[in-house]
Enzyme design. Structure first.
Site, PDB file in Angstrom:
ATOM      1  N   ASN A   9      29.138 -48.020 -28.922  1.00 40.08           N
ATOM      2  CA  ASN A   9      28.544 -47.671 -30.206  1.00 40.08           C
ATOM      3  C   ASN A   9      27.038 -47.877 -30.072  1.00 40.08           C
ATOM      4  O   ASN A   9      26.565 -49.006 -30.069  1.00 40.08           O
ATOM      5  CB  ASN A   9      29.152 -48.587 -31.287  1.00 40.08           C
ATOM      6  CG  ASN A   9      28.473 -48.441 -32.639  1.00 40.08           C
ATOM      7  OD1 ASN A   9      27.666 -47.529 -32.844  1.00 40.08           O
ATOM      8  ND2 ASN A   9      28.796 -49.333 -33.560  1.00 40.08           N
ATOM      9  N   TRP A  10      26.316 -46.780 -29.959  1.00 38.85           N
ATOM     10  CA  TRP A  10      24.866 -46.876 -29.700  1.00 38.85           C
ATOM     11  C   TRP A  10      24.090 -47.216 -30.962  1.00 38.85           C
ATOM     12  O   TRP A  10      22.881 -47.437 -30.917  1.00 38.85           O
ATOM     13  CB  TRP A  10      24.343 -45.577 -29.071  1.00 38.85           C
ATOM     14  CG  TRP A  10      24.944 -45.265 -27.722  1.00 38.85           C
ATOM     15  CD1 TRP A  10      25.865 -46.022 -27.033  1.00 38.85           C
ATOM     16  CD2 TRP A  10      24.672 -44.129 -26.890  1.00 38.85           C
ATOM     17  NE1 TRP A  10      26.185 -45.418 -25.836  1.00 38.85           N
ATOM     18  CE2 TRP A  10      25.462 -44.246 -25.730  1.00 38.85           C
ATOM     19  CE3 TRP A  10      23.847 -43.009 -27.023  1.00 38.85           C
ATOM     20  CZ2 TRP A  10      25.442 -43.301 -24.695  1.00 38.85           C
ATOM     21  CZ3 TRP A  10      23.824 -42.059 -25.996  1.00 38.85           C
ATOM     22  CH2 TRP A  10      24.613 -42.211 -24.843  1.00 38.85           C
ATOM     23  N   LYS A  11      24.750 -47.214 -32.095  1.00 42.22           N
ATOM     24  CA  LYS A  11      24.116 -47.512 -33.384  1.00 42.22           C
ATOM     25  C   LYS A  11      22.847 -46.658 -33.566  1.00 42.22           C
ATOM     26  O   LYS A  11      22.819 -45.523 -33.094  1.00 42.22           O
ATOM     27  CB  LYS A  11      23.852 -49.014 -33.505  1.00 42.22           C
ATOM     28  CG  LYS A  11      25.134 -49.827 -33.248  1.00 42.22           C
ATOM     29  CD  LYS A  11      25.065 -51.253 -33.679  1.00 42.22           C
ATOM     30  CE  LYS A  11      26.405 -51.933 -33.422  1.00 42.22           C
ATOM     31  NZ  LYS A  11      26.413 -53.339 -33.808  1.00 42.22           N
ATOM     32  N   HIS A  94      32.691 -49.385 -40.125  1.00 40.55           N
ATOM     33  CA  HIS A  94      31.990 -50.442 -39.380  1.00 40.55           C
ATOM     34  C   HIS A  94      31.403 -51.447 -40.369  1.00 40.55           C
ATOM     35  O   HIS A  94      30.942 -51.056 -41.448  1.00 40.55           O
ATOM     36  CB  HIS A  94      30.898 -49.823 -38.511  1.00 40.55           C
ATOM     37  CG  HIS A  94      30.317 -50.804 -37.545  1.00 40.55           C
ATOM     38  ND1 HIS A  94      29.388 -51.747 -37.925  1.00 40.55           N
ATOM     39  CD2 HIS A  94      30.572 -51.024 -36.235  1.00 40.55           C
ATOM     40  CE1 HIS A  94      29.089 -52.505 -36.863  1.00 40.55           C
ATOM     41  NE2 HIS A  94      29.801 -52.075 -35.833  1.00 40.55           N
ATOM     42  N   GLU A  96      28.669 -52.867 -40.516  1.00 42.99           N
ATOM     43  CA  GLU A  96      27.288 -52.571 -40.928  1.00 42.99           C
ATOM     44  C   GLU A  96      27.273 -51.519 -42.032  1.00 42.99           C
ATOM     45  O   GLU A  96      26.416 -51.551 -42.910  1.00 42.99           O
ATOM     46  CB  GLU A  96      26.457 -52.136 -39.706  1.00 42.99           C
ATOM     47  CG  GLU A  96      26.144 -53.322 -38.809  1.00 42.99           C
ATOM     48  CD  GLU A  96      25.926 -52.981 -37.341  1.00 42.99           C
ATOM     49  OE1 GLU A  96      25.751 -51.791 -37.003  1.00 42.99           O
ATOM     50  OE2 GLU A  96      25.955 -53.927 -36.521  1.00 42.99           O
ATOM     51  N   GLU A 166      36.767 -56.375 -35.355  1.00 44.81           N
ATOM     52  CA  GLU A 166      35.404 -56.839 -35.119  1.00 44.81           C
ATOM     53  C   GLU A 166      35.057 -57.947 -36.099  1.00 44.81           C
ATOM     54  O   GLU A 166      34.607 -57.668 -37.223  1.00 44.81           O
ATOM     55  CB  GLU A 166      34.412 -55.686 -35.305  1.00 44.81           C
ATOM     56  CG  GLU A 166      34.640 -54.533 -34.363  1.00 44.81           C
ATOM     57  CD  GLU A 166      33.355 -53.763 -34.106  1.00 44.81           C
ATOM     58  OE1 GLU A 166      33.013 -53.600 -32.940  1.00 44.81           O
ATOM     59  OE2 GLU A 166      32.692 -53.348 -35.077  1.00 44.81           O
ATOM     60  N   GLY A 172      26.661 -58.653 -32.639  1.00 43.93           N
ATOM     61  CA  GLY A 172      25.233 -58.754 -32.366  1.00 43.93           C
ATOM     62  C   GLY A 172      24.710 -60.184 -32.385  1.00 43.93           C
ATOM     63  O   GLY A 172      23.507 -60.406 -32.408  1.00 43.93           O
ATOM     64  N   SER A 212      29.924 -58.686 -29.493  1.00 46.74           N
ATOM     65  CA  SER A 212      29.284 -59.333 -28.339  1.00 46.74           C
ATOM     66  C   SER A 212      30.114 -59.260 -27.057  1.00 46.74           C
ATOM     67  O   SER A 212      30.172 -60.226 -26.293  1.00 46.74           O
ATOM     68  CB  SER A 212      28.917 -60.776 -28.677  1.00 46.74           C
ATOM     69  OG  SER A 212      28.040 -60.811 -29.787  1.00 46.74           O
ATOM     70  N   GLY A 233      28.658 -52.731 -28.706  1.00 41.30           N
ATOM     71  CA  GLY A 233      27.392 -52.336 -29.324  1.00 41.30           C
ATOM     72  C   GLY A 233      26.250 -52.524 -28.343  1.00 41.30           C
ATOM     73  O   GLY A 233      26.015 -51.701 -27.454  1.00 41.30           O
ATOM     74  N   GLY A 234      25.548 -53.640 -28.487  1.00 45.34           N
ATOM     75  CA  GLY A 234      24.335 -53.905 -27.708  1.00 45.34           C
ATOM     76  C   GLY A 234      24.470 -53.639 -26.209  1.00 45.34           C
ATOM     77  O   GLY A 234      23.590 -53.022 -25.595  1.00 45.34           O
TER      78      GLY A 234
END
Ligand code: PGA
Length: 250
Positions: A9-11, A94, A96, A166, A172, A212, A233-234
């Site tokens: 997930n490149w956000k 998600h 976010e 999640e 993150g 993470s 993600g990151g």
């Protein structure tokens, strides 16, 4: 055998040239096929990344969608538009989106059904906040999210579902659920899916862990019986760490 998936997930990251640079390296270095690999660039890079992955085993995913097919909904992107670009997976719900953009369970349910209606596959995210976990409410929160998001989904549609557990406190933050915490939540989600869609279907729905995930913790997490992959993600923003995760997954 249940399908195994690692999704990036490149956000809200990567311009088109940056996205292309990343996908070209991932494509080149990808060396295993027991996991389905999905990349979810921002909307603006979907077309270019879609071109770059076409004809490869890498699948294209989007990070969000609106539920109507077309119309006066300024700024939104419809499932028809995503399907047209060759999108196969859509991240829905998600944390976010829930937290910063006010997405409710009802909105998430509409999105899940729209994705399914257009023959794509939702990656439905569920998970509790730290406060909810500490108050002993993890199971209640996740059950509620699952039941509301999956209302009206048929047994045959459920075969295309992917769930991502999640825990919000792990996203993150560098703080990961332990493999046993993840397994406990996944096993519980699996039970709920079995109740909703029957054991035969429920047992085949992949449940990914997200929060993470890194090359050095992915093996322990994916070694758990109900952890069928990861939503990253990151660590999906650099080819080296994303490939490291894919290579180290069990
Ligand atoms: P993270 O994000 O890997 O950066 O924690 C996971 C996610 O939000 O899907």
């Amino acid at each position: 055998m249940r399908e195994r998936i690692i999704a990036g997930n490149w956000k809200m990251n990567k311009t088109v040239p940056e996205a292309l640079e990343l996908i070209e390296t991932i494509k080149y270095e990808l060396s295993r096929d027991d996991y389905k690999i999905v990349v979810c660039p921002p909307f603006t890079a979907l077309y270019s990344v879609g071109g770059a992955v076409s004809g490869t085993p890498i699948a294209l995913g989007a990070q969000n969608v609106f539920w109507e097919d077309r119309g006066a909904f300024t700024g939104e992107i419809s499932p028809v538009m995503l399907a047209d670009l060759g999108v196969e997976f859509v991240i829905v719900g998600h944390s976010e989106r829930r937290r910063y953009f006010g997405e409710t369970d009802e909105m998430i349910n509409r999105k899940v059904r729209a994705v399914l209606a257009h023959k794509m596959r939702p990656i439905l995210c569920v998970g509790e906040t730290l406060e909810q976990r500490e108050a002993g409410k993890t199971i209640d929160v996740v059950t509620h999210q699952l039941r509301e998001a999956l209302k009206g989904v048929s047994e045959s549609e459920a075969k295309r579902l992917v769930i991502a557990y999640e825990p919000v406190w792990a996203i993150g933050t560098g703080r990961t659920a332990t493999p046993l915490q993840a397994q406990a939540a996944h096993a519980f989600i699996r039970e709920e899916l079995n109740l909703m869609f029957g054991k035969e279907v429920g047992d085949q729905i992949p449940i990914l862990y997200g929060g993470s995930v890194k090359p050095d913790n992915v093996a322990d997490l994916t070694g758990m019986p109900d952890v069928d992959g990861a939503l990253v993600g990151g660590a999906s923003l650099k080819a080296e760490s994303f490939i490291g995760i894919i290579e180290n997954a069990q």
